[in-house]
Design a protein around this motif. Sequence first.
Motif, PDB file in Angstrom:
ATOM      1  N   GLN A   1      -3.718 -23.237 -27.063  1.00  0.00           N
ATOM      2  CA  GLN A   1      -4.764 -22.282 -26.679  1.00  0.00           C
ATOM      3  C   GLN A   1      -4.744 -22.017 -25.181  1.00  0.00           C
TER       4      GLN A   1
ATOM      5  N   ASP B   1       0.400 -20.873 -29.717  1.00  0.00           N
ATOM      6  CA  ASP B   1      -0.665 -19.940 -29.767  1.00  0.00           C
ATOM      7  C   ASP B   1      -1.391 -20.133 -28.376  1.00  0.00           C
TER       8      ASP B   1
ATOM      9  N   ILE C   1      -4.869 -18.399 -26.310  1.00  0.00           N
ATOM     10  CA  ILE C   1      -6.063 -17.347 -26.297  1.00  0.00           C
ATOM     11  C   ILE C   1      -6.258 -16.683 -24.910  1.00  0.00           C
TER      12      ILE C   1
ATOM     13  N   THR D   1       2.219 -16.860 -30.039  1.00  0.00           N
ATOM     14  CA  THR D   1       1.387 -15.823 -30.577  1.00  0.00           C
ATOM     15  C   THR D   1       0.171 -15.699 -29.409  1.00  0.00           C
TER      16      THR D   1
ATOM     17  N   HIS E   1      -3.416 -14.485 -28.387  1.00  0.00           N
ATOM     18  CA  HIS E   1      -4.788 -14.053 -29.262  1.00  0.00           C
ATOM     19  C   HIS E   1      -5.653 -13.349 -27.869  1.00  0.00           C
ATOM     20  N   SER E   2      -6.101 -12.387 -28.258  1.00  0.00           N
ATOM     21  CA  SER E   2      -7.507 -11.885 -27.419  1.00  0.00           C
ATOM     22  C   SER E   2      -8.734 -12.250 -27.797  1.00  0.00           C
TER      23      SER E   2
ATOM     24  N   ASN F   1     -10.501 -10.440 -20.313  1.00  0.00           N
ATOM     25  CA  ASN F   1      -8.929 -10.083 -20.546  1.00  0.00           C
ATOM     26  C   ASN F   1      -8.895  -8.896 -19.859  1.00  0.00           C
TER      27      ASN F   1
ATOM     28  N   ARG G   1      -5.834  -6.544 -34.764  1.00  0.00           N
ATOM     29  CA  ARG G   1      -6.988  -6.469 -34.051  1.00  0.00           C
ATOM     30  C   ARG G   1      -8.007  -7.128 -34.668  1.00  0.00           C
ATOM     31  N   GLN G   2      -9.291  -7.107 -33.936  1.00  0.00           N
ATOM     32  CA  GLN G   2     -10.417  -7.769 -34.309  1.00  0.00           C
ATOM     33  C   GLN G   2     -11.614  -7.030 -33.792  1.00  0.00           C
TER      34      GLN G   2
ATOM     35  N   MET H   1     -13.312  -7.725 -29.524  1.00  0.00           N
ATOM     36  CA  MET H   1     -12.244  -8.724 -28.598  1.00  0.00           C
ATOM     37  C   MET H   1     -12.382  -8.340 -27.275  1.00  0.00           C
TER      38      MET H   1
ATOM     39  N   GLU I   1      -5.701  -6.543 -28.437  1.00  0.00           N
ATOM     40  CA  GLU I   1      -5.081  -6.994 -29.660  1.00  0.00           C
ATOM     41  C   GLU I   1      -4.454  -8.439 -29.559  1.00  0.00           C
ATOM     42  N   ASN I   2      -4.116  -8.975 -30.860  1.00  0.00           N
ATOM     43  CA  ASN I   2      -3.355 -10.138 -31.042  1.00  0.00           C
ATOM     44  C   ASN I   2      -1.920  -9.836 -31.256  1.00  0.00           C
TER      45      ASN I   2
END
Length: 489
Positions: A284, A321, A323, A350, A352-353, A376, A400-401, A404, A409-410
Amino acid sequence: MICVQLFDLSFQYDVHSLIKAFHQTEDVSVAPIGRTEEPFTGYRIDDAGGKLQCAYYEDAQLIRKTDAPLFDTDRTGLKNLLKRTLYGLLSAQSGRELPWGTLTGIRPVKIPMKMLSDGRPDEEIRAHMKQTYLVSDAKTDLALGIAKRERSILSTLHTSDGFSLYIGIPFCPTTCMYCSFTSYPIGKYAHLTDAYLNALDAELKLVSEVYGDRILDTVYIGGGTPTTLEPEQMLLLHEMLDRYFDLDSVLEFTMEAGRPDSITAKKLATMYETGINRISVNPQTMHDETLSVIGRRHTTGQTVDAFHMAREAGFSNINMDIILGLPGEDICMVAETLEKIACLAPDALTVHSMAIKRAAAMHDYLSAHPEMQSINTPEMMDLCTEYADKMEMYPYYLYRQKNMAGNFENVGYARDGKYGLYNILIMEEVQSIAAVGAGTISKAVLADGRIERCDTVKDVTLYLSSIDQVIGKKRDFYTRMKQLSQEKE
């Protein structure tokens, strides 16, 4: 509180999501026109006088307005017109644009994917993304490139005559501050793990009966942190899978080993021996001070050690991953994290935002510590792309979530041949996924493309005490899905 007056509440979700994209830290309430207190402060969206009008008021004083002529159009066309008009007002007020324009859904790649399936050329797809949704050229290129890569990969899988299996292990060493998934600290719940495996056995037996005539393409053991299981428990889980399914057909067998403080050489050896061929070792961040803040009780040194142990155990497909938007981290810290990861040379990355969810402790922490911002930026996203390029990785899936950081996006990057097949399947929803365990959701893809879901109780103790009801509910679900499929034939 951001107040919104809306002429048609059937568009409530779209309006709420778009306004939240610009006002991420504020609550948004949507009500019919005339239902809010006067003098009105907030947004008013109306379709009066042959125009779609979006306006912002402060104490009943008009501050800014945009409008667009209303044409004869279907509901989808009206929704897109509304969102573009509202976007224009929000963008003018804030002085900024969103990289994904008016798109607020979690699967933007589905748009170019469908157009490619319909035989649409690239330029038509690009024009559609820009004119209909105001998506930036960079994000359009990203989505289109991923859609093409996914189409190629999906052509090798059994979409209609196959299925995938997800196994949820809801235990973790500790709960990370940003996490809103089903997760229970293993130190307190270790006495339940054997009973949990027994419950999984009952669920897996049912799945094998339902999908006995289908090909199992992928198995994904997630959580939580599956590596909180002991080696003997991992062996027991594999024995169940081997008893109920033909594992020779499985193309990808993933187990998340996301927390380095849950990884041992013996666990890795057991995983490798049981046929797991893809794992995640997730840092992370590579900054110990941030790890401490977010509740991950391990160090960057443990991450490095765990990665090397995984290589020594034989794993040739390791994802990591990270973040973006962790509290207090700037682009220099992100660059340091990426540089340390590049030195390890994983097979996939990977990105992640940060999505700040109310159910996670991060929401309250950031409110109490305004000096620790979640930031971000486009430059951070670009930096990740640059490092992925250096590691010869390509973007292969995206989602996307809500809420964020930066409205980004992730993205999953991987070397050629190391793409996460399950990740693509879960995003594109072209194959049924049987999910077992507390807090999981099974997904049935019907012949006409319609998708039906069946969720499982989240609380692990309630899951264990009601496993017979869980099995009964899922049996009814699968029976109904079979009937619907037969009706379409």
